[in-house]
Write a protein that holds these residues in place. Structure first.
Motif, mmCIF file in Angstrom:
data_model
loop_
_atom_site.group_PDB
_atom_site.id
_atom_site.type_symbol
_atom_site.label_atom_id
_atom_site.label_comp_id
_atom_site.label_asym_id
_atom_site.label_seq_id
_atom_site.Cartn_x
_atom_site.Cartn_y
_atom_site.Cartn_z
ATOM 1 N N HIS A 291 6.303 23.521 11.169
ATOM 2 C CA HIS A 291 7.234 22.461 11.542
ATOM 3 C C HIS A 291 7.698 21.623 10.350
ATOM 4 C CE1 HIS A 291 6.510 23.287 15.793
ATOM 5 N NE2 HIS A 291 5.211 23.286 15.539
ATOM 6 N N ILE A 292 6.766 21.169 9.532
ATOM 7 C CA ILE A 292 7.134 20.258 8.448
ATOM 8 C C ILE A 292 7.637 21.004 7.216
ATOM 9 C CG2 ILE A 292 6.253 18.503 6.870
ATOM 10 C CD1 ILE A 292 4.397 17.538 9.024
ATOM 11 N N LEU A 293 6.940 22.060 6.806
ATOM 12 C CA LEU A 293 7.306 22.763 5.572
ATOM 13 C C LEU A 293 8.747 23.241 5.552
ATOM 14 C CD1 LEU A 293 6.515 23.887 2.841
ATOM 15 C CD2 LEU A 293 5.591 25.908 3.981
ATOM 16 N N PRO A 294 9.268 23.899 6.607
ATOM 17 C CA PRO A 294 10.675 24.350 6.542
ATOM 18 C C PRO A 294 11.667 23.204 6.350
ATOM 19 C CG PRO A 294 9.521 25.449 8.332
ATOM 20 C CD PRO A 294 8.613 24.372 7.841
ATOM 21 N N ASN A 295 11.322 22.004 6.790
ATOM 22 C CA ASN A 295 12.242 20.869 6.690
ATOM 23 C C ASN A 295 12.162 20.136 5.360
ATOM 24 O OD1 ASN A 295 13.463 20.919 9.382
ATOM 25 N ND2 ASN A 295 11.411 20.437 10.120
ATOM 26 N N VAL A 296 11.230 20.510 4.504
ATOM 27 C CA VAL A 296 11.132 19.861 3.193
ATOM 28 C C VAL A 296 11.452 20.830 2.056
ATOM 29 C CG1 VAL A 296 9.364 18.275 4.070
ATOM 30 C CG2 VAL A 296 8.657 20.363 2.905
ATOM 31 N N MET A 297 11.884 22.052 2.393
ATOM 32 C CA MET A 297 12.110 23.066 1.366
ATOM 33 C C MET A 297 13.412 22.866 0.604
ATOM 34 S SD MET A 297 9.572 24.958 0.984
ATOM 35 C CE MET A 297 10.327 26.196 -0.071
ATOM 36 N N GLY A 298 14.367 22.124 1.162
ATOM 37 C CA GLY A 298 15.626 21.904 0.458
ATOM 38 C C GLY A 298 15.440 21.258 -0.900
ATOM 39 N N PRO A 299 14.832 20.075 -0.972
ATOM 40 C CA PRO A 299 14.593 19.464 -2.289
ATOM 41 C C PRO A 299 13.679 20.297 -3.177
ATOM 42 C CG PRO A 299 14.322 17.852 -0.526
ATOM 43 C CD PRO A 299 14.426 19.180 0.130
ATOM 44 N N VAL A 300 12.753 21.039 -2.573
ATOM 45 C CA VAL A 300 11.838 21.858 -3.358
ATOM 46 C C VAL A 300 12.596 22.961 -4.088
ATOM 47 C CG1 VAL A 300 9.946 23.519 -3.203
ATOM 48 C CG2 VAL A 300 9.805 21.357 -1.971
ATOM 49 N N LEU A 301 13.566 23.575 -3.427
ATOM 50 C CA LEU A 301 14.358 24.631 -4.060
ATOM 51 C C LEU A 301 15.155 24.085 -5.237
ATOM 52 C CD1 LEU A 301 15.655 26.591 -0.934
ATOM 53 C CD2 LEU A 301 13.833 27.246 -2.509
ATOM 54 N N VAL A 302 15.678 22.888 -5.092
ATOM 55 C CA VAL A 302 16.430 22.279 -6.193
ATOM 56 C C VAL A 302 15.517 22.026 -7.387
ATOM 57 C CG1 VAL A 302 17.772 20.270 -6.894
ATOM 58 C CG2 VAL A 302 18.091 21.244 -4.614
ATOM 59 N N ILE A 303 14.346 21.419 -7.118
ATOM 60 C CA ILE A 303 13.404 21.141 -8.208
ATOM 61 C C ILE A 303 12.913 22.447 -8.827
ATOM 62 C CG2 ILE A 303 11.186 20.102 -8.774
ATOM 63 C CD1 ILE A 303 11.626 18.122 -6.550
#
Length: 310
Positions: free
Chosen positions: A220-232
């Motif tokens: 639930h949480i991980l898929p919704n926080v991957m956007g900024p992670v991909l940028v970093i």
């Protein structure tokens, strides 16, 4: 059924907002092409490179310092980008060196991403003393330049490795050193996003019905926080490649028997003022083009994933 699904998935991908943003950005297209060409050239180096620079039987010291596109007076050999001090084709050394730089960069970013995401999810979801301890460690590490931390970790790790295995383990130690120096950015971003997501209704509902916390974090949480992670991660790849080149330039990176772009630049720097400029110039231009292309892709991805700019 599968034949009809595949084209529709490709069409949806091509028609997505990110693909449209990419097509509308000439700078992103140029950066993507440059990065893709360098990555493919490095991946297929054994098939593309004129010679194998790591094979001593294919080298001739008489070819040393041959200028680009000029015939060697002793051997009659001609090299597109010239030859270095050992008679190695500079083009071949760049292709093989880029393989090592990219391998170290990708591996270090993946390691830092896994470590940072794990720490960020745990700190943001648990809170309390766990969050305080992890974030204080992150704050302490942020107070030092990452290259100094990588140097420290690299030196300490080499001290525990037997001398006979240091050369074979050097690349893996370098990956761990760069990864441990870059995990903080991932952890801080994921922690902040997790603290926001865990207060939303879908997470609260999952906790009420007794869903396992690990399942909540991963599903639930991980898929919704991957956007900024991909940028970093994209920008971090360029930084990891530069960090590897810096450490290798300082002589504490990959061994001389497996030279990366940083090692090639260090070798070329020794002969720059004696007139053999090509030994330094071409590896440096390759490193600059690769790092700049990946950085520009990271900037584009940051803007493409920002809902305020859509």
């Amino acid at each position: 059924m599968s034949d009809t699904k595949t084209p529709s998935r490709l069409f949806r991908l091509w028609d997505s907002d990110i693909a449209y943003s990419f097509r509308q950005s000439p700078l992103a297209i140029i950066s993507g092409v440059v990065a893709l060409v360098i990555i493919l050239a490095a991946a297929f180096a054994p098939l593309i490179a004129p010679t194998n620079p790591y094979d001593p039987s294919s080298l001739n010291l008489m070819d040393g310092f041959t200028p680009p596109m000029q015939e060697n007076a002793f051997t009659g050999s001609t090299f597109l980008l010239g030859a270095d001090n050992q008679g190695r084709d500079v083009l071949s050394t760049i292709l093989y060196g880029a393989r090592i730089s990219l391998f170290v960069g990708f591996s270090a970013v993946i390691f830092a991403m896994v470590l940072g995401i794990t720490a960020g999810l745990i700190a943001g979801y648990r809170g309390g003393w766990v969050d305080a301890v992890l974030m204080r460690i992150a704050d302490v590490q942020l107070s030092f330049p990452s290259i100094l931390i990588a140097l420290l970790i690299f030196g300490v790790a080499r001290g525990f490795i037997p001398p006979s295995q240091r050369e074979t383990m050097a690349i893996w130690v370098l990956i761990v050193a760069i990864g441990l120096s870059d995990w903080v950015q991932f952890a801080r971003v994921v922690r902040g996003a997790t603290m926001v997501e865990k207060g939303k209704e879908y997470v609260q509902a999952a906790r009420v019905i007794g869903v396992n916390p690990i399942r909540i974090l991963l599903r639930h949480i991980l898929p919704n926080v991957m956007g900024p992670v991909l940028v970093i991660g994209t920008i971090g790849l360029a930084l990891a490649i530069i960090a590897e080149a810096t450490l290798s330039f300082l002589g504490v990176g990959v061994p001389p028997t497996q030279p990366s772009l940083g090692t090639l630049i260090r070798i070329g720097q020794q002969y720059l003022f004696s007139g053999e400029w090509w030994i330094l110039l071409f590896p440096a231009v390759t490193l600059l083009a690769l790092a700049l292309a990946v950085n520009l892709l990271g900037d584009w991805l940051r803007d493409a994933l920002n809902p305020r700019l859509r």
